[in-house]
Design an enzyme around this catalytic site. Sequence first.
Site, PDB file in Angstrom:
ATOM      1  N   GLY A  93      -0.626  17.655  34.588  1.00 39.32           N
ATOM      2  CA  GLY A  93      -1.857  16.962  34.222  1.00 39.32           C
ATOM      3  C   GLY A  93      -2.559  17.713  33.114  1.00 39.32           C
ATOM      4  N   SER A  94      -3.503  18.566  33.499  1.00 35.62           N
ATOM      5  CA  SER A  94      -4.242  19.337  32.502  1.00 35.62           C
ATOM      6  C   SER A  94      -3.396  20.443  31.872  1.00 35.62           C
ATOM      7  CB  SER A  94      -5.485  19.953  33.152  1.00 35.62           C
ATOM      8  OG  SER A  94      -6.344  18.950  33.651  1.00 35.62           O
ATOM      9  N   PHE A 137      -0.195   7.560  35.293  1.00 40.12           N
ATOM     10  CA  PHE A 137      -1.639   7.360  35.158  1.00 40.12           C
ATOM     11  C   PHE A 137      -2.031   6.998  33.723  1.00 40.12           C
ATOM     12  CE2 PHE A 137      -1.733  11.004  38.449  1.00 40.12           C
ATOM     13  CZ  PHE A 137      -1.432  10.126  39.481  1.00 40.12           C
ATOM     14  N   GLU A 190     -13.603  12.703  23.255  1.00 41.71           N
ATOM     15  CA  GLU A 190     -13.196  12.035  24.494  1.00 41.71           C
ATOM     16  C   GLU A 190     -14.130  12.400  25.637  1.00 41.71           C
ATOM     17  OE1 GLU A 190      -9.429  11.895  27.646  1.00 41.71           O
ATOM     18  OE2 GLU A 190      -9.203  12.907  25.720  1.00 41.71           O
TER      19      GLU A 190
END
Length: 380
Positions: A132-133, A157, A243
Site C-alpha cells: 500500500g503505502s 483498490f 492529492e
Amino acid sequence: MKRQIFGPDHEAFRESVRTFLTKEVLPHYEDWERDGIVSRDAWLAAGRQGLLGLAVPEEYGGGGNTDFRYSAVLAEEFTRAGAAGLAVGLHNDIIGPYLTSLATEEQKRRWLPGFCSGEIITAIAMTEPGAGSDLQGIRTTAEDRGDHWLLNGSKTFISNGILADLVIVVAKTTPEGGAKGLSLLVVERGTEGFERGRNLDKIGQKAQDTAELFFNDVHVPKENLLGELNGAFIHLMTNLAQERLNIAVAGIAAAEYLLEITTQYVKEREAFGRPLAKLQHIRFEIAEMATECAVTRTFLDRCIVDHSDGELDAVHASMAKWWATELQKRVADRCLQLHGGYGYMTEYRVAKAFTDGRIQTIYGGTTEIMKEIIGRSLLS
C-alpha cells in the site's frame, strides 16, 4: 467567520457546479449506488460543463486555470451533495498533474482532449495486495523488450478501475532499484492482457467503481512511458501534496455539512417534551464540533491559498490531511449519535456520510503515515 479566499469568479463557478449536481448527478445517484458504478454519460456531461481538466492548457481542451481554489470549490460542493462516486477530484487533481507535467507533446495531444471532454476516464494503479503505502513492496514488473515494455502484475483498490480508459501503472523497471527503480506506464483500454477483476463491494461510496486490475504479459509501447525512466518515486512524491490537500478539503466540507444538518435536527427533534437543543449536553456537543470545524477551516483555507500560490509543502499538506479527515470521522460519529436511531437509517444523510467518509483517513496516505512524515520533518 466569513471566508476570504474566494472572489466573485469562484462563487459563480460554485453556482455552476451546484446546477450541474442538481441536473446531472442527484437525480441518478441512487441508481449509480445500486449499480456500483457511475454512468459514462455523467462524465461527458461534466466535460461539457467545463468541470474536467480545469488546469489543463486551453490548447488541449482544458480550462487553462491553475488556481486550486476552483478545485476546492468542486471538492466542497461534491462533498456537500454526497456525490463521491463521480470521482472528478481524482481525475482532475490527482491524475491530471501527471499528464500535464510529465507527458510528452505527443502524449498530451493523444490523451488530454479526451481527458477534458470526459471521453477518457482515468485511474492510477499503485496499490497492490501486498503493497500500500510502501512503494518498495511493489511487485508489478515491466521488462524492457526493445520496442515495448512487458508488464506483469496486479493492483487492487483502484478507483475508477472499471470505467477507466487510461490507467497510470506504477511498475518496477529496475528490479534492484527498490523504490528508485519504479516507473510510470500508461495502459489503455483494450490492450491485450489487461483485465479487470471484481468491482469491489465497499461499505461506502457505493457508486464509485473500485476494482482489481490484472496485467498478464501486457505489451506497453515505449511511447507510453510517462515521465522519466525509474523516476516514479519522485513523480509520485511531487504530486502527493495536492492529492492530500484535495482529500482534506473534502474532509472539512463534510464535517461542516454534518454539523449544519445535525444542528437543524436537534432544534426540531424532541425528547422528554422539549427540543434536544434545550439540553445542555447537546449544546456542548454542538459547541465543541463548531469550534473544531472553525479552527480547522481557518487552517485549510490557508493551505488552499498557499497551494494556489505554489507554496504548500508536503509537511503542511500531511497536517491538513490527517487533521481534517480525523475531524470528519469524529464529527460523523458524534452527529450520528445525536440523530439517535434515525442516524442508523440509510435514508438519513448522516448515515451515508458516516460510511462514505470512513475511507478518508486511509486513502491518499493513512493518518499514521501522515504523522510519520510530520514527525520525521521535525525530528530528523
